[in-house]
Design an enzyme around this catalytic site. Structure first.
Site, mmCIF file in Angstrom:
data_model
loop_
_atom_site.group_PDB
_atom_site.id
_atom_site.type_symbol
_atom_site.label_atom_id
_atom_site.label_comp_id
_atom_site.label_asym_id
_atom_site.label_seq_id
_atom_site.Cartn_x
_atom_site.Cartn_y
_atom_site.Cartn_z
ATOM 1 N N MET A 1 -36.201 -5.262 -57.192
ATOM 2 C CA MET A 1 -35.430 -4.241 -56.528
ATOM 3 C C MET A 1 -36.399 -3.370 -55.719
ATOM 4 O O MET A 1 -37.302 -2.771 -56.283
ATOM 5 C CB MET A 1 -34.684 -3.400 -57.562
ATOM 6 C CG MET A 1 -34.217 -2.090 -57.025
ATOM 7 S SD MET A 1 -33.399 -0.889 -58.123
ATOM 8 C CE MET A 1 -33.522 -1.475 -59.730
ATOM 9 N N PRO A 2 -36.223 -3.301 -54.400
ATOM 10 C CA PRO A 2 -37.043 -2.386 -53.598
ATOM 11 C C PRO A 2 -36.775 -0.935 -54.008
ATOM 12 O O PRO A 2 -35.638 -0.559 -54.310
ATOM 13 C CB PRO A 2 -36.581 -2.643 -52.172
ATOM 14 C CG PRO A 2 -35.963 -4.001 -52.199
ATOM 15 C CD PRO A 2 -35.355 -4.126 -53.565
ATOM 16 N N PHE A 3 -37.836 -0.136 -54.015
ATOM 17 C CA PHE A 3 -37.731 1.261 -54.441
ATOM 18 C C PHE A 3 -38.615 2.131 -53.567
ATOM 19 O O PHE A 3 -39.768 1.789 -53.305
ATOM 20 C CB PHE A 3 -38.160 1.393 -55.904
ATOM 21 C CG PHE A 3 -38.233 2.805 -56.401
ATOM 22 C CD1 PHE A 3 -37.086 3.536 -56.621
ATOM 23 C CD2 PHE A 3 -39.461 3.413 -56.625
ATOM 24 C CE1 PHE A 3 -37.150 4.853 -57.077
ATOM 25 C CE2 PHE A 3 -39.543 4.719 -57.080
ATOM 26 C CZ PHE A 3 -38.379 5.439 -57.312
ATOM 27 N N LEU A 42 -33.200 1.010 -53.949
ATOM 28 C CA LEU A 42 -33.061 2.351 -54.519
ATOM 29 C C LEU A 42 -33.969 3.299 -53.753
ATOM 30 O O LEU A 42 -35.170 3.054 -53.626
ATOM 31 C CB LEU A 42 -33.451 2.334 -55.993
ATOM 32 C CG LEU A 42 -33.505 3.686 -56.715
ATOM 33 C CD1 LEU A 42 -32.143 4.370 -56.698
ATOM 34 C CD2 LEU A 42 -33.996 3.506 -58.134
#
Length: 74
Positions: A1-3, A42
């Site tokens: 998940m990119p954050f 996110l």
């Protein structure tokens, strides 16, 4: 998940500017990782209280750093 986590001085951004940061960051991640990343990206925009941050052992305040640049739309 990119954050992505943005920490900004408290009270310096409007709700619209925060929304722009979130939207544009999500678009950037989708451009880099493909549109499949959009749903799991996110982005957190955190406001830091004045004097709640520092660099090189020096506490920073808005008075010390001067005016904060405004986020502008394209």
């Amino acid at each position: 998940m990119p954050f992505a986590n943005f920490k900004v001085p408290a009270g310096t951004l409007t709700a619209e500017q925060k929304e722009q940061i979130i939207t544009r960051t999500t678009d950037l991640y989708a451009e880099i990782f493909g549109d499949r990343a959009r749903a799991t990206t996110l982005v957190l925009v955190e406001e830091v209280a004045d004097a709640g941050w520092g660099i090189g052992g020096e506490v920073l305040t808005l008075a010390k750093v001067g005016p904060v640049a405004q986020v502008t739309q394209n």
